[in-house]
Design an enzyme around this catalytic site. Structure first.
Site, PDB file in Angstrom:
ATOM      1  N   ARG A   1       0.253  -0.803  28.918  1.00 63.27           N
ATOM      2  CA  ARG A   1      -0.026   0.049  30.068  1.00 63.27           C
ATOM      3  C   ARG A   1      -1.510   0.156  30.431  1.00 63.27           C
ATOM      4  O   ARG A   1      -2.135   1.208  30.289  1.00 63.27           O
ATOM      5  CB  ARG A   1       0.561   1.447  29.841  1.00 63.27           C
ATOM      6  CG  ARG A   1       2.046   1.385  29.604  1.00 63.27           C
ATOM      7  CD  ARG A   1       2.670   2.731  29.528  1.00 63.27           C
ATOM      8  NE  ARG A   1       2.846   3.338  30.831  1.00 63.27           N
ATOM      9  CZ  ARG A   1       3.508   4.484  31.012  1.00 63.27           C
ATOM     10  NH1 ARG A   1       4.020   5.117  29.997  1.00 63.27           N
ATOM     11  NH2 ARG A   1       3.633   4.983  32.222  1.00 63.27           N
TER      12      ARG A   1
ATOM     13  N   LYS B   1       8.776  16.171  37.445  1.00 62.24           N
ATOM     14  CA  LYS B   1       7.569  16.129  36.610  1.00 62.24           C
ATOM     15  C   LYS B   1       6.558  15.129  37.175  1.00 62.24           C
ATOM     16  O   LYS B   1       5.377  15.430  37.292  1.00 62.24           O
ATOM     17  CB  LYS B   1       7.950  15.719  35.183  1.00 62.24           C
ATOM     18  CG  LYS B   1       6.765  15.315  34.324  1.00 62.24           C
ATOM     19  CD  LYS B   1       7.173  14.849  32.943  1.00 62.24           C
ATOM     20  CE  LYS B   1       7.536  13.386  32.845  1.00 62.24           C
ATOM     21  NZ  LYS B   1       6.419  12.449  32.698  1.00 62.24           N
ATOM     22  N   ASN B   2       7.053  13.939  37.526  1.00 59.81           N
ATOM     23  CA  ASN B   2       6.115  12.895  37.942  1.00 59.81           C
ATOM     24  C   ASN B   2       5.522  13.137  39.328  1.00 59.81           C
ATOM     25  O   ASN B   2       4.566  12.464  39.703  1.00 59.81           O
ATOM     26  CB  ASN B   2       6.784  11.516  37.885  1.00 59.81           C
ATOM     27  CG  ASN B   2       6.922  11.030  36.451  1.00 59.81           C
ATOM     28  OD1 ASN B   2       6.387  11.656  35.536  1.00 59.81           O
ATOM     29  ND2 ASN B   2       7.633   9.926  36.263  1.00 59.81           N
TER      30      ASN B   2
ATOM     31  N   ARG C   1       8.210  17.230  26.681  1.00 53.38           N
ATOM     32  CA  ARG C   1       7.252  16.788  27.694  1.00 53.38           C
ATOM     33  C   ARG C   1       7.919  16.622  29.052  1.00 53.38           C
ATOM     34  O   ARG C   1       7.241  16.717  30.084  1.00 53.38           O
ATOM     35  CB  ARG C   1       6.644  15.436  27.307  1.00 53.38           C
ATOM     36  CG  ARG C   1       5.726  15.456  26.117  1.00 53.38           C
ATOM     37  CD  ARG C   1       5.115  14.088  25.918  1.00 53.38           C
ATOM     38  NE  ARG C   1       4.885  13.463  27.214  1.00 53.38           N
ATOM     39  CZ  ARG C   1       5.074  12.179  27.491  1.00 53.38           C
ATOM     40  NH1 ARG C   1       5.480  11.362  26.555  1.00 53.38           N
ATOM     41  NH2 ARG C   1       4.855  11.706  28.696  1.00 53.38           N
TER      42      ARG C   1
ATOM     43  N   CYS D   1       3.504   7.777  26.608  1.00 52.83           N
ATOM     44  CA  CYS D   1       4.635   7.132  25.951  1.00 52.83           C
ATOM     45  C   CYS D   1       4.241   5.750  25.444  1.00 52.83           C
ATOM     46  O   CYS D   1       3.508   5.019  26.107  1.00 52.83           O
ATOM     47  CB  CYS D   1       5.779   6.955  26.946  1.00 52.83           C
ATOM     48  SG  CYS D   1       6.653   8.464  27.294  1.00 52.83           S
TER      49      CYS D   1
ATOM     50  N   ASP E   1      12.828   4.501  34.376  1.00 57.11           N
ATOM     51  CA  ASP E   1      12.946   5.778  33.660  1.00 57.11           C
ATOM     52  C   ASP E   1      14.401   6.198  33.426  1.00 57.11           C
ATOM     53  O   ASP E   1      14.652   7.225  32.792  1.00 57.11           O
ATOM     54  CB  ASP E   1      12.199   6.885  34.414  1.00 57.11           C
ATOM     55  CG  ASP E   1      10.687   6.765  34.231  1.00 57.11           C
ATOM     56  OD1 ASP E   1      10.249   5.941  33.413  1.00 57.11           O
ATOM     57  OD2 ASP E   1       9.955   7.496  34.920  1.00 57.11           O
TER      58      ASP E   1
HETATM   59  C1  UD1 Z   1       4.812   6.024  36.408  1.00 54.34           C
HETATM   60  C2  UD1 Z   1       5.667   7.106  35.798  1.00 54.34           C
HETATM   61  C3  UD1 Z   1       6.572   6.532  34.710  1.00 54.34           C
HETATM   62  C4  UD1 Z   1       7.383   5.361  35.258  1.00 54.34           C
HETATM   63  C5  UD1 Z   1       6.460   4.346  35.927  1.00 54.34           C
HETATM   64  C6  UD1 Z   1       7.228   3.223  36.619  1.00 54.34           C
HETATM   65  C7  UD1 Z   1       4.312   9.081  35.982  1.00 54.34           C
HETATM   66  C8  UD1 Z   1       3.513  10.113  35.279  1.00 54.34           C
HETATM   67  N1  UD1 Z   1       4.823   8.116  35.226  1.00 54.34           N
HETATM   68  O1  UD1 Z   1       3.971   5.519  35.362  1.00 54.34           O
HETATM   69  O2  UD1 Z   1       7.435   7.572  34.270  1.00 54.34           O
HETATM   70  O3  UD1 Z   1       8.080   4.739  34.207  1.00 54.34           O
HETATM   71  O4  UD1 Z   1       5.644   4.987  36.921  1.00 54.34           O
HETATM   72  O5  UD1 Z   1       8.117   3.744  37.551  1.00 54.34           O
HETATM   73  O6  UD1 Z   1       4.513   9.135  37.169  1.00 54.34           O
HETATM   74  N2  UD1 Z   1      -0.033  -1.697  35.428  1.00 54.34           N
HETATM   75  C9  UD1 Z   1      -1.070  -2.569  35.241  1.00 54.34           C
HETATM   76  N3  UD1 Z   1      -2.346  -2.141  35.548  1.00 54.34           N
HETATM   77  C10 UD1 Z   1      -2.573  -0.891  36.048  1.00 54.34           C
HETATM   78  C11 UD1 Z   1      -1.486  -0.015  36.245  1.00 54.34           C
HETATM   79  C12 UD1 Z   1      -0.214  -0.454  35.932  1.00 54.34           C
HETATM   80  O7  UD1 Z   1      -0.900  -3.709  34.803  1.00 54.34           O
HETATM   81  O8  UD1 Z   1      -3.751  -0.559  36.292  1.00 54.34           O
HETATM   82  C13 UD1 Z   1       1.339  -2.160  35.091  1.00 54.34           C
HETATM   83  C14 UD1 Z   1       1.987  -1.334  33.969  1.00 54.34           C
HETATM   84  O9  UD1 Z   1       1.584  -1.785  32.701  1.00 54.34           O
HETATM   85  C15 UD1 Z   1       3.447  -1.563  34.248  1.00 54.34           C
HETATM   86  C16 UD1 Z   1       3.508  -1.622  35.786  1.00 54.34           C
HETATM   87  O10 UD1 Z   1       2.180  -1.928  36.208  1.00 54.34           O
HETATM   88  O11 UD1 Z   1       3.876  -2.784  33.735  1.00 54.34           O
HETATM   89  C17 UD1 Z   1       3.970  -0.357  36.451  1.00 54.34           C
HETATM   90  O12 UD1 Z   1       3.245   0.755  35.946  1.00 54.34           O
HETATM   91  P1  UD1 Z   1       2.920   2.041  36.815  1.00 54.34           P
HETATM   92  O13 UD1 Z   1       3.810   2.031  38.016  1.00 54.34           O
HETATM   93  O14 UD1 Z   1       1.450   2.119  37.037  1.00 54.34           O
HETATM   94  O15 UD1 Z   1       3.353   3.195  35.856  1.00 54.34           O
HETATM   95  P2  UD1 Z   1       2.704   4.643  35.712  1.00 54.34           P
HETATM   96  O16 UD1 Z   1       2.133   5.089  37.011  1.00 54.34           O
HETATM   97  O17 UD1 Z   1       1.849   4.664  34.514  1.00 54.34           O
END
Ligand code: UD1
Length: 439
Positions: free
Chosen positions: A143, A42-43, A420, A138, A328
């Site tokens: 986030r 999915k991701n 989802r 979620c 995850d």
């Molecule tokens: C993706 C995955 C999710 C997984 C996560 C971590 C998808 C659709 N989702 O989520 O299933 O749990 O990676 O492996 O692929 N952060 C910031 N600022 C930003 C972006 C992120 O502070 O602009 C922080 C987040 O709050 C979190 C950390 O960075 O603490 C990691 O998040 P991130 O790797 O960006 O997660 P997603 O890409 O949203």
């Protein structure tokens, strides 16, 4: 665009409303035995879909988990932007963003799925303009998307927040820049990697995420004509090109889905062959499971997972960016730990607020104590069925796993999260002997 296999009609609103009312009822105690085919990730699929906005030529994505709510939602976002999207029952997603008709991803579609923020990079790169409602998804912490926005600004985008929307413009196109991410972010790495493929000049991403889904996406972009070096490392170098073209790409198998079923077998006992698995993406789970007493063996693309009566021992894990243990799989592993012999410590370092499954597991008889971002899980001799509430995708499936071994009946409410992210969960588990149904 031809669509000989049966087409799936995308109606995300109907889908989510119907599923919000659904429950899952599980009678625990059955071993799992049989075969489960793992779907495409999915991701990865969600990101491949938005990458189609980078080209005016058709892209075919094979092994796409087309039945998932998030995939249908992403298809709806792309359609709103003017792309033709056909999702077929045989796992093919055919996407053609010949022209961009709108640059706005509206609140109604984005609020339930955070990955739509990833349209920012591709739309800015190809069209010079993008608007996206601030994302939902979620409920696992705040986030933010500050890293996405800061990096796009460094690449020349002007960004405003207005009325709950991120409004971004790059009238003269994006330009290459050196980006130093303060944290490892999967989404920010992907967004900027996509944007950089069509930017003028070279973009360097330091402290890039290295998840297999990012490597898969990078490989697809390279097939489309992008120039990317360093995939799978923490430093990506991307040289912008004039144009990308259409491709056919097979999406990498879902390591989180595979890991979830491995944990299911560890809990119930039995022997399941998982088809279409890349064990090299799951080493941080396979290692500890073997140490705990599981038999796990690769046979080509199959992974044979077996627990032959032995009691598993508790162990410690800490979630980390890839190649560390994936956040995850944290909730599912906690379910397993509740019935292992002895104690185990689980530390969550990626998201705050990702222990929402804990109170629900405790209601089923688990012994868990949370201190900050660590949870101490003391194994109990058995769980008891209860009515529980699913709060996010992985927490939901963790409760399903607990239900598979609990004494009596477990009812999981609010299972729309599961739709989802887990394709045909009920069918796959019941084919292996689980007593599980939707109600
Ligand atoms: C993706 C995955 C999710 C997984 C996560 C971590 C998808 C659709 N989702 O989520 O299933 O749990 O990676 O492996 O692929 N952060 C910031 N600022 C930003 C972006 C992120 O502070 O602009 C922080 C987040 O709050 C979190 C950390 O960075 O603490 C990691 O998040 P991130 O790797 O960006 O997660 P997603 O890409 O949203």
């Amino acid at each position: 665009m031809s669509a000989l296999a049966q087409e799936i009609i995308v109606d995300p609103n109907k889908l989510s409303q119907a599923s919000e009312l659904q429950k899952m009822v599980i009678k625990g105690g059955n071993e799992l035995n049989g075969r489960i085919r793992i779907s495409g990730a999915k991701n990865a699929a969600l990101k491949h879909m938005v990458a189609c906005l980078l080209t005016d030529e058709p892209v075919n994505l094979e092994n796409c988990p087309v039945n998932l709510g998030d995939i249908k939602m992403q298809a709806a976002v792309l359609k709103t932007l003017g792309a033709e999207v056909v999702l077929r029952e045989d796992g093919m997603a055919m996407i053609h963003a010949k022209a961009i008709e709108s640059h706005v991803a509206p609140y109604d579609l984005v609020r339930k799925m955070r990955a739509s923020v990833l349209i920012l990079g591709p739309l800015l790169a190809r069209y010079g303009k993008a608007e996206v409602s601030l994302p939902g998804g979620c409920a696992i912490g705040t986030r933010p998307i500050d890293m996405h926005l800061d990096a796009l600004s460094l690449m020349g985008a002007e960004i405003k927040l207005d009325g709950g929307y991120v409004k971004a413009e790059a009238p003269n196109g994006l330009k290459g820049a050196e980006i130093n991410f303060s944290k490892v972010s999967v989404g920010a790495t992907e967004n900027i990697m996509m944007a950089a493929t069509l930017a003028k000049g070279v973009t360097i991403i330091n402290n890039a995420a290295r998840e297999p889904e990012i490597v898969d996406q990078g490989e697809a972009l390279i097939k489309m004509g992008a120039k990317i070096e360093g995939l799978g490392t923490a430093r990506l170098v991307i040289e912008g090109v004039e144009k990308l073209h259409g491709i056919t790409h097979e999406i990498v198998p879902d390591r989180i889905e595979a890991g979830t079923y491995m944990i299911a077998v560890a809990m119930t006992g039995g022997k399941v062959v998982l088809e279409n698995v890349r064990p090299e993406h799951l080493t941080t789970l396979i290692g500890p499971l073997k140490e705990a007493g599981m038999h796990i063996e690769q046979d080509g693309k199959d992974l044979i997972v077996e627990r032959n009566g032995v009691d598993l021992k508790g162990f410690d894990i800490m979630t980390e960016p890839h190649p560390g243990f994936p956040t995850d799989l944290q909730a599912q592993l906690m379910s397993l730990m509740t019935i292992c012999k002895g104690a185990g410590m689980i530390t969550e370092t990626i998201f705050e607020n990702r222990f929402m499954h804990v109170p629900e597991l405790i209601r089923m008889g688990a012994e868990i104590t949370v201190h900050g971002n660590s949870a101490l899980v003391r194994g109990v001799s058995g769980l008891k069925g209860a009515e529980v509430m699913a709060t996010d995708l992985r927490a939901s499936v963790a409760l399903v796993l607990a239900g598979l071994v609990a004494e009596g009946e477990t009812v999981v409410n609010r299972i729309y999260h599961l739709n989802r992210g887990y394709e045909k969960l009920v069918e796959k588990l019941s084919a292996c002997g689980a007593d599980i149904r939707l109600a």
